[in-house]
Structures are given as structure tokens and as C-alpha cells.
Design an enzyme around this catalytic site. Structure first.
Site, short mmCIF file in Angstrom:
data_model
loop_
_atom_site.label_atom_id
_atom_site.label_comp_id
_atom_site.label_asym_id
_atom_site.label_seq_id
_atom_site.Cartn_x
_atom_site.Cartn_y
_atom_site.Cartn_z
N ASP A 87 -47.41 -29.61 74.10
CA ASP A 87 -46.19 -29.37 74.88
C ASP A 87 -46.34 -30.14 76.19
O ASP A 87 -46.94 -29.68 77.16
CB ASP A 87 -46.04 -27.87 75.14
N GLU A 101 -52.14 -19.88 82.60
CA GLU A 101 -50.90 -20.15 81.87
C GLU A 101 -50.62 -18.88 81.06
O GLU A 101 -51.07 -18.73 79.93
CB GLU A 101 -51.08 -21.37 80.96
N GLU A 113 -45.83 -10.62 75.60
CA GLU A 113 -47.29 -10.61 75.58
C GLU A 113 -47.88 -9.87 76.78
O GLU A 113 -49.05 -9.52 76.78
CB GLU A 113 -47.90 -12.01 75.49
N HIS A 148 -42.44 -25.43 73.87
CA HIS A 148 -42.78 -24.54 72.76
C HIS A 148 -42.27 -23.12 72.99
O HIS A 148 -42.24 -22.30 72.07
CB HIS A 148 -44.30 -24.53 72.53
#
Length: 634
Positions: free
Chosen positions: A280, A390, A399, A556
Site C-alpha cells: 500500500d 500503524e 480492531e 488497502h
């Protein structure tokens, strides 16, 4: 667990108490007749005052309203708060215990400003009351409240628990069946931990400190089966086994979270995921630029990389001149891989002196979850200059890794230390028909297969879709949904509610060259995306921005698409409409749509729930509300 013999003995004890209680009542009545004198005489007014003071108070499940009996309370809950207790009890055939659990479950959720139906957390009690809506899927909610821990009262001495079944007895001439033998085993259930101080504003008269012996004693459980049975059950709620049961429940929850984490980090052991992320270019270039193009930030700094994966960001930090890089990775496999990669590139910190002319590396890989590293002696508290991660998931917050980054910030980042990225912003806009699958199925090699497209839209109205949407399918201007400052925010601010107003895009003269009737735009849903900023607060030489916008090159993360159950017609305020037509239709397009969007971490670890409430505003100011839509991103 009591044996069958013990249950019978307990039941016999109840009957004996009932017998003694009745005898004492008869003796008391005879003494009163003998000793009655004029001192006992009271005026009618005094009797009314005494009766008034002895009335039980029934507190609303959702607001501050108080009633003298169950019936008006439940009528109020149905009309004002979309909670029709009697209808749910009848439709779903709820027995006594399920009704008891439902009431306690609702009180527990309201005490946390959480919607009992969809689980959304609101900012205040007022926001919660405005948010309440008709239940969408009661069967799924039953899985939440049909738990023995909700046999415990949330509100001490809750009169509703003792009386809700009496209304049914009065109406039907029969009571809800309850087996007294079952009651003797209720002392095994746990006490739900609720902050009573936070609830005191809602229940000022009822909240009291529990007594040491665990509640009041109940004399009988026979003639008035429901009320006495409920009181007997409540009398056993606080007991010496609570602590043991709580520990057991905590272990169950901990095991569930552990299993979810195991699967989550196990998925990141796949090299395919890491190839997708590194490939990405928008993502990786943004981090490389922020790290390498701001030398004053990284030179000589101690850096922590949370969730290092392959270690690509740690390698950038080492390349940028960091004196020490602590790469934290929960996946055992990827921690080993990151260690090997750092070694192969000469950046692994061995801790041993090297031969002349060679310098030791700076990267050290620590395997484990950040949450489990609080006792790590080799990482001193507040010793990190730059916190790097990240952490972003789909729709930014999926998440729930942001909470881990904030925990690392609070434990190890120096006062005034840098965090990269340091800002995050969520955006929302409306999309048109092209953002759905309908156009594809309308013409498949000349055949009409639109029935498939319609079914896919129905499914999309329940489940969010992560996909790339073309910018030409955006039909409203972009609005900011929420902003986060990672330097100052708290983890509970990940749950939020925001209201945005969406209007159709302005049509230029070239777009509407006929100058006739304003064009109607059909909005089929909302699309969400995010940006993270490496701002000049820390990246003073070269600030940069990572965007997942549909107007920019794709990433992505794609975008998150929330599809409406039915499209909404929109047009400018100049359009003429039919007065009796519903707002949002072709005959009366909305000039704007107010969207109340709530995003919250779900009960399932690492998932998020999204609710959308829409209000269309017509050219004449009339409003139309659509039923709330719930989306689960998991």
C-alpha cells in the site's frame, strides 16, 4: 449447589416461617382489639397521609419518572421510550425469570448510558433517551440478558421486581408459574457491579448501602407466590459466594478475550497481510516520509514501535538516526521474523560489543502484548521520545488497536514526547446508486438480474461493506464526523455520537443547462473514511497526511459503506413539492438529511457497532424520521 434433600429442607423452612408469621399476625390482631383505645383514632387526613407515605415507588427504567404501580410505568416506557414490556413478554413467551433478567439488564445498560437494544454508548442520559428506538432483533438481545447474573437487582429494593407479575395476575386471574424449589439455588448468582453513585441522580430515594447480612429477610413465599417468591430470591442475592462467582466470571471473560486476541494476532502471522500493507504505497510512503524527512525528531531518539509486524517502521526509525528502537509485537511468529529481518539488515541490537569499526544495532524486538508489558524492567516508564504505530483499522477504529497505543503513550512516552501519527479524522458523505451493486445486475450481457442486486442491498443494509467507492458516486459534500488528538484523548472517547447535515451537491449551470426543473439526487447510503496526520506539531520539517478518501488514490483500507434500507430523494430548496407527499420521495425530495451516527466498541472484543438515525427535511420544513439502522463491523 444444594442437594435435593437440602432443597426440600429449605422449602420446609419457608413453610414453617409462613406458619409462624400467620400465627403472629392472628395474635397481634387479638391484642389490638383488646387494647384499642381513643389514642389510636386518626382523622381521615392523617390516614391519607400515612397511606400516601407507605406507597411503593416504581422508577422508570429510562428517565426520572416515578409511578405508583407497574401498569402506568410500563405504558409510559412503551409510549415514551419504545420499550413495550408486556408486548415483548407475550410475543416471546418470557417466563418469570426472563422478565426479571430483562428488567435488571435494561437498568444495568441505562446506568452506563448504553442503549439496551443496540448497545450503543451515548454521551449523556439525554442523548440516550433521544437515541432509544424500537427493538430490531429481540432474539439477539435475549442472548445478552438471559444470563443468571441478571437475576441480581441493579436498583436496591426495586419495587418493580416484586410487582411486575402481579399485573398479569390481576388481568388474567392467574399468576406466572414459579417453582419455589428453584429459588433456593439463586444464592449462587453473582452481583453485577454498578457504580451506585453514578446512578444516584436517577434514583435518589432508592439507592442505599447494602446491609451486611445481604438484604432483608422475607417471612413467606406461598400465598402471594410471585411477590413473595421474588422477595425471597432477592434476599439471597448478596451472599458469601459472590466473590468466588465473580472471579469465575472474570476468568470466563478473560478467556474469551484471550481467544479473540489469539485469532487476531494469529491472522497477522500470514505474510500475505503484511505484503498487502507494505505494498500500500499511500500508507508506507506516508510513514517513510514522516520518519525520514524529519531528522530533528528521530536523530538520537528512543523510539517505540507498537505492533511492529515485519518491523518496516522500526527499520525506517533506525535508518533515520534513532539511538534505540523498541519494536513490540504480540505475534510470536512475526516477532521472530522482525528479529531476523533487523539482524539481516544490520540493525538488530545484540547487547554485545562488536569488533573494531562496527557499531551495534539499535532495534530490539519485544514479543508480547503492550497490556502485558507493564512489569518489563528493560523499558523504563516515560523513557520513550517517539511513539510510532500503524494502528488504524477499517473505518479507522475496527480492531480497537488505538486503545493499546494510548496505553503505551501513558506508560512509556516522555512528557512532551511525540506520537506518530498525532491526529486522526473521520469523514462522511452520501453516495448514489453507483455505489451499490444494483447497476451491475440490471444489465448482465443484456439480461435483467436486478433481483440479485435488490437482495444484496437488503443484506448491505444490515452489514457494512468495506470496498472502494468511486468519487463520482458521491452525491453530497463531505462532512467531518469526528476528530481525535492522540496526544490528549482518552480511550473511552473512541465511542462517540455525532450529528451531521448532508445536502445534495450543488448543480452547476453546465450540469443543468436546460434551466428547467432542479435535478433530483437519490442518496443510497453513507460512506465513511479517515485521514491520519503527521502534523507540524512534531514533524516540523515536513508534515504529511495519510488519506483513505475516495477522492485520493485507493488504499488497502478502502472505504466503509453503510447502505440505507431505502434510498432518499434529495434536491435543492428551490424544488416544488407536493404538500401531502412523504419527505424523501420523488414527489417531495429532502433538501437536507440530518444523520445522527454513533460508533462504539462492541461487546465482541475488537469489533465496532455503528448506528444511523436519519431525519429528512423537506422544502416546506416538514420532517421525516426513518427507523434506526444498526451495523456491526466484525
Amino acid at each position: 449447589m444444594a442437594t435435593h434433600l437440602e432443597e426440600e429442607e429449605n422449602l420446609n423452612d419457608l413453610k414453617m416461617k409462613q406458619k409462624l408469621h400467620d400465627t403472629e399476625d392472628d395474635d397481634g390482631e387479638e391484642e389490638e382489639e383488646e387494647d384499642q383505645n381513643w389514642d389510636d383514632w386518626k382523622t381521615d387526613g392523617e390516614e391519607e397521609e400515612e397511606l400516601e407515605g407507605s406507597k411503593e415507588q416504581f422508577f422508570c427504567l429510562f428517565c426520572d419518572s416515578v409511578y405508583s404501580s407497574c401498569s402506568p410505568l410500563f405504558e409510559h416506557c412503551a409510549s415514551a421510550h419504545h420499550f413495550d414490556f408486556n408486548a415483548m413478554k407475550k410475543t416471546h413467551n418470557l417466563d418469570f425469570y426472563k422478565c426479571l433478567k430483562l428488567i435488571n439488564y435494561v437498568r444495568s445498560q441505562v446506568a452506563e448510558n448504553r442503549c439496551w437494544s443496540c448497545g450503543m454508548i451515548c454521551q449523556s442520559k439525554r442523548d440516550l433517551q433521544n437515541h432509544l428506538h424500537e427493538v430490531v432483533n429481540f432474539e439477539s438481545i435475549m442472548l445478552q440478558f438471559d444470563d443468571n447474573r441478571y437475576l441480581k437487582p441493579i436498583l436496591p429494593d426495586d419495587a418493580l421486581l416484586y410487582s411486575f407479575a402481579e399485573d398479569e395476575e390481576d388481568e388474567n386471574g392467574d399468576d406466572m408459574s414459579i417453582d419455589p424449589k428453584e429459588l433456593v439455588n439463586l444464592n449462587q448468582f453473582e452481583q453485577i457491579s454498578i457504580d451506585y453513585e453514578s446512578c444516584s441522580d436517577r434514583y435518589p430515594c432508592q439507592l442505599t448501602t447494602p446491609c451486611e447480612n445481604g438484604g432483608k429477610e422475607v417471612a413467606s413465599a406461598s400465598d402471594r407466590g410471585i411477590k413473595a417468591g421474588a422477595e425471597y430470591a432477592v434476599s439471597f442475592f448478596r451472599n458469601e459466594e459472590d466473590e468466588q462467582f465473580n472471579e469465575s466470571s472474570e476468568k470466563i471473560v478473560a478467556n474469551q478475550i484471550r481467544n479473540i486476541n489469539k485469532n487476531y494476532f494469529g491472522a497477522y502471522s500470514s505474510f500475505g497481510i503484511h505484503r498487502e500493507m507494505i505494498s500500500d504505497k499511500v500508507r508506507t510512503d506516508a510513514y517513510q516520509q514522516a520518519i525520514l524527512e524529519n531528522p530533528s525528531l528521530l536523530r538520537g531518539a528512543i523510539v517505540m514501535d507498537v505492533g511492529c509486524g515485519t518491523g518496516i517502521l522500526s527499520l525506517f526509525a533506525a535508518q533515520g538516526g534513532a539511538s534505540r528502537v523498541i519494536a513490540v509485537e504480540a505475534s510470536e511468529k512475526m516477532a521472530a521474523v522482525a528479529t531476523q529481518i533487523a539482524k539481516d539488515n544490520g540493525f538488530l541490537r545484540s547487547g554485545f560489543p562488536r569488533s573494531s569499526g562496527q557499531r551495534d544495532g539499535v532495534i530490539e524486538v519485544v514479543q508480547g502484548m503492550v497490556e502485558d508489558l507493564d512489569n518489563a524492567t528493560h523499558i523504563q516508564p516515560h523513557s520513550v521520545d517517539v511513539l510510532l504505530s500503524e494502528w488504524m483499522g477499517y473505518c479507522l477504529l475496527y480492531e480497537s488497536m488505538l486503545s493499546t497505543v494510548l496505553l503505551a503513550r501513558d506508560r512509556w512516552l516522555k512528557p512532551g514526547g511525540a506520537i506518530l501519527p498525532d491526529t486522526a479524522t473521520m469523514f462522511v458523505a452520501g453516495f448514489g446508486k453507483g455505489g451499490t451493486s444494483i447497476p451491475f445486475w440490471e444489465n448482465v450481457y443484456g439480461f435483467n438480474m436486478s433481483c440479485i442486486g435488490l437482495e444484496e442491498v437488503e443484506n448491505a443494509a444490515r452489514n457494512p461493506i468495506v470496498d472502494v467507492i468511486d468519487s463520482c458516486d458521491i452525491v453530497t459534500p463531505t462532512q467531518v464526523l469526528q476528530t481525535f488528538d492522540l496526544v490528549t484523548m482518552r480511550s473511552d472517547q473512541m465511542d462517540f455520537t455525532a450529528i451531521v447535515e448532508l445536502e445534495p451537491k450543488l448543480i452547476t449551470p453546465m450540469d443543468n443547462f436546460t434551466g428547467s426543473k432542479p435535478e433530483i439526487t437519490w442518496c443510497h447510503g453513507l460512506v465513511l473514511w479517515f485521514e491520519t496526520g503527521f502534523t507540524e506539531r512534531f514533524c516540523s520539517e515536513l508534515p504529511t497526511n495519510l488519506s483513505t478518501s475516495p477522492y485520493n488514490p485507493k488504499t488497502h483500507w478502502s472505504q466503509t459503506i453503510l447502505t440505507f434500507r431505502e434510498p432518499i430523494a434529495m434536491a435543492s430548496a428551490k424544488v416544488t413539492s407536493e404538500k401531502l407527499a412523504a419527505v424523501g420521495t420523488n414527489a417531495c425530495p429532502a433538501v437536507s438529511v440530518q444523520s445522527r451516527i454513533s460508533v462504539a466498541r462492541a461487546a465482541q472484543h475488537r469489533s465496532i457497532d455503528i448506528s444511523v438515525e436519519l431525519t429528512g427535511i423537506g422544502p416546506d420544513g416538514r420532517k421525516r424520521n426513518w427507523p434506526v439502522q444498526l451495523f456491526a463491523l466484525n
